[in-house]
Design a protein around this motif. Structure first.
Motif, short mmCIF file in Angstrom:
data_model
loop_
_atom_site.label_atom_id
_atom_site.label_comp_id
_atom_site.label_asym_id
_atom_site.label_seq_id
_atom_site.Cartn_x
_atom_site.Cartn_y
_atom_site.Cartn_z
N LEU A 1 -0.69 -14.95 0.93
CA LEU A 1 -1.59 -15.42 1.97
C LEU A 1 -1.12 -15.00 3.36
O LEU A 1 -1.94 -14.86 4.27
N SER A 2 0.19 -14.82 3.55
CA SER A 2 0.66 -14.35 4.85
C SER A 2 0.18 -12.93 5.12
O SER A 2 -0.18 -12.58 6.25
N THR A 3 0.14 -12.11 4.06
CA THR A 3 -0.42 -10.76 4.21
C THR A 3 -1.91 -10.82 4.48
O THR A 3 -2.44 -10.09 5.32
N SER B 1 5.17 -8.74 -6.69
CA SER B 1 6.43 -8.01 -6.66
C SER B 1 6.21 -6.51 -6.63
O SER B 1 7.05 -5.76 -6.11
N LEU B 2 5.08 -6.06 -7.19
CA LEU B 2 4.75 -4.63 -7.18
C LEU B 2 3.86 -4.26 -6.00
O LEU B 2 3.41 -3.11 -5.90
N SER B 3 3.61 -5.23 -5.12
CA SER B 3 2.79 -5.00 -3.91
C SER B 3 1.37 -4.55 -4.24
O SER B 3 0.80 -3.70 -3.55
N ILE B 4 0.81 -5.11 -5.30
CA ILE B 4 -0.59 -4.85 -5.65
C ILE B 4 -1.39 -6.04 -5.13
O ILE B 4 -1.50 -7.08 -5.78
N SER B 5 -1.95 -5.90 -3.94
CA SER B 5 -2.44 -7.06 -3.20
C SER B 5 -3.72 -7.66 -3.75
O SER B 5 -3.83 -8.87 -3.93
N LEU B 6 -4.72 -6.82 -3.99
CA LEU B 6 -6.05 -7.34 -4.30
C LEU B 6 -6.08 -8.22 -5.55
O LEU B 6 -6.64 -9.32 -5.52
N SER C 1 8.65 -1.60 2.99
CA SER C 1 9.10 -2.93 2.58
C SER C 1 8.51 -3.24 1.22
O SER C 1 7.60 -2.55 0.74
N LYS C 2 9.00 -4.30 0.59
CA LYS C 2 8.49 -4.65 -0.74
C LYS C 2 7.08 -5.23 -0.68
O LYS C 2 6.43 -5.35 -1.71
N LYS C 3 6.60 -5.55 0.51
CA LYS C 3 5.24 -6.06 0.67
C LYS C 3 4.22 -4.94 0.74
O LYS C 3 3.02 -5.17 0.64
N GLU C 4 4.69 -3.70 0.92
CA GLU C 4 3.79 -2.58 1.11
C GLU C 4 3.50 -1.90 -0.22
O GLU C 4 4.40 -1.71 -1.04
N GLU C 5 2.26 -1.51 -0.44
CA GLU C 5 1.89 -0.85 -1.68
C GLU C 5 2.37 0.60 -1.70
O GLU C 5 2.51 1.24 -0.65
N TYR D 1 -8.60 7.79 -7.47
CA TYR D 1 -7.89 6.87 -6.58
C TYR D 1 -7.74 5.49 -7.21
O TYR D 1 -6.71 4.83 -7.06
N PHE D 2 -8.76 5.03 -7.95
CA PHE D 2 -8.67 3.73 -8.62
C PHE D 2 -7.55 3.74 -9.66
O PHE D 2 -6.77 2.79 -9.75
N TYR D 3 -7.47 4.82 -10.44
CA TYR D 3 -6.39 4.92 -11.42
C TYR D 3 -5.03 4.97 -10.72
O TYR D 3 -4.04 4.45 -11.24
N ALA D 4 -4.99 5.62 -9.57
CA ALA D 4 -3.73 5.69 -8.82
C ALA D 4 -3.25 4.29 -8.45
O ALA D 4 -2.04 3.99 -8.51
N LYS D 5 -4.18 3.41 -8.10
CA LYS D 5 -3.82 2.03 -7.77
C LYS D 5 -3.22 1.31 -8.98
O LYS D 5 -2.29 0.51 -8.84
#
Length: 479
Positions: free
Chosen positions: A31-33, A96-101, A366-370, A430-434
């Motif tokens: 939520l901070s992100t 932990s893997l920075s996958i936000s959505l 950082s670990k928060k970045e994808e 691009y979707f598969y890349a995510k």
């Protein structure tokens, strides 16, 4: 008396608000992100904070009554507890893997499950339509931007043709005798669409519509939001045509857009049908604290997990040096994918084909970045029209996404092939890349590359589509 009833109603409803806030606090890393995105007030999330306020207000206006009984421990109850634990573990994986959505959507799901188990399933059923407002706070709406730009260009272009103005329409460009109007990403109408959809949803909640009526209301809201943007762009074309592009609206049309939007939406909201359906009273049982245990799994794992080490960037174009030629010719278009990492650029001659190669790289800071960052529209659509998109398979089985662009106002075409490199994996989608970034980060490969190959076309690019395939196999060997 009425004031005291409102306070008593809010007091009884306190467990619902506490349940929502408890999940929000436990899953604060995500939520901070998300908060950082909300306070930017950009076009797809500008409404997020007011939406949360509306949700709490509407929940506060429901009728509540209290009971001393607690939720029965049925098999369905235990299944929901297991679902909370699994959802919490999945959240830890994505965070932990920075996958936000997916992490954002899991938080919404955990809120609903926590209310159902800590209070009751009946409480969840009554509050779920209000919790649905949280969907409007997730950054998923921006994915519609390109589609909306194309749709706006098509509709406005047809309207201009029917109006018989002297104009040349080429993709997103409308050439007038006194100037050019370009339908850019900011003209997609995304903000009008999301706000109209949100208003329709709130209207359905406030008026307590039945499901068919609510669906019709939301559909009408979407349609009016789209029409408002199309009308705004069309009126700007008419004004630009009539004033020879001298009107101040040609440079500052944001306020004008909201004025058109208000003229369409406000009367619609005012004349929306009211219903007299009785809203059922929500019975709040004695809260259960057992669901807190599975809810804590993900946050505790995240808290005690070590920070990942920063990966090296092994991607390079050095292996292509034998094919390099002096960059004397202009090949392709100028690229701007919006990446902040390093980039390399080469011109090559491979089997008689002159190619422009661009490699854009990125390493999370950082670990928060994808690993896979957001990639914007790479090629300026005011100068180039995208005519065709297709998939290229190389002789050795490699995969590239290919696009054919035509320069606006001419028949000059270029072929653009691109591939995403995520650690040791490569994909054209691009979707598969995510999705692949989950595997890459688990393997310790926290680096990304965007490989773009461009080639000038002599005609319709059919020959170039054939000739470029063998070269792509050599070019994609980056590591």
């Amino acid at each position: 008396m009425d004031h005291s009833n409102k306070l008593d109603r809010l007091r009884i409803a306190t467990p619902i608000f506490v349940a929502i806030l408890a999940v929000a606090l436990l899953y604060l890393p995500s939520l901070s992100t998300l908060w950082g995105k909300w306070i930017l007030w950009d076009q797809d999330l500008a409404h997020a904070l007011p939406t949360i306020g509306v949700m709490f207000i509407l929940l506060g206006y429901r009728n509540y009554q209290q009971t001393t009984t607690s939720t029965a421990k049925t098999p369905w109850y235990w299944l929901q507890l297991i679902a909370i634990g699994c959802g919490s573990l999945l959240w830890y994986l994505f965070e932990s893997l920075s996958i936000s959505l997916p992490a954002y959507f899991l938080i919404i799901a955990l809120i609903t499950l926590f209310i159902s188990t800590s209070l009751s399933f009946q409480v969840l059923r009554a509050t779920l339509p209000y919790l649905g407002l949280l969907i409007f706070t997730v950054p998923v709406w921006g994915e519609l931007n390109s589609l909306l730009v194309d749709l706006s260009s098509l509709i406005v272009g047809e309207a201009v043709k029917l109006s018989r103005m002297t104009a040349l329409i080429d993709g997103s460009n409308i050439f007038l005798p006194s100037g050019t109007i370009f339908i850019a990403d900011g003209c997609s109408g995304l903000r009008y669409l999301t706000v109209a959809l949100l208003i329709g949803y709130i209207l359905a909640l406030v008026n307590n519509y039945r499901t068919p009526q609510a669906i019709a209301t939301i559909f009408l809201a979407v349609l009016l939001g789209l029409i408002a943007n199309w009308l705004r762009i069309y009126l700007l074309v008419v004004i630009g045509y009539a004033t020879e592009m001298q009107s101040s609206l040609m440079h500052d049309h944001e306020t004008f857009g909201w004025f058109v939007f208000a003229l369409i939406l406000i009367p619609t909201v005012y004349f929306a049908p009211l219903t007299k359906r009785q809203i059922a009273t929500i019975t709040i049982p004695r809260p259960s604290f057992l669901p807190l245990l599975p809810l804590l799994i993900g946050p505790l794992l995240l808290y005690f997990s070590p920070d990942p080490t920063t990966a090296a960037q092994p991607l390079s174009l050095q292996q292509l040096a034998p094919y390099q030629i002096p960059a004397t010719n202009v090949i392709g278009a100028r690229l701007n994918p919006g990446l902040l990492g390093a980039s390399e650029k080469l011109q090559l001659n491979m089997d008689g084909n002159q190619l422009q190669i661009d490699l854009f790289t990125h390493i999370p800071s950082s670990k928060k970045e994808e690993i896979v960052p957001y990639i914007g529209r790479m090629i300026n659509s005011s100068q180039w029209n995208n005519e065709k998109r297709l998939r290229l398979t190389t002789p050795e089985g490699g995969s590239f996404e290919a696009e054919i662009y035509r320069r606006v106002g001419s028949q000059v075409r270029i072929l653009v092939a691109k591939q995403y490199v995520i650690g040791r994996y490569q994909t054209a989608n691009y979707f598969y890349a995510k999705l692949i970034q989950i595997l890459a980060k688990a393997a310790g490969d926290s680096y990304f590359g965007l490989l773009v190959v461009q080639m000038n076309c002599t005609n319709d690019c059919n020959n170039e589509l054939t000739n470029i395939k063998p070269a792509l196999d050599k070019i994609s060997q980056l590591q």
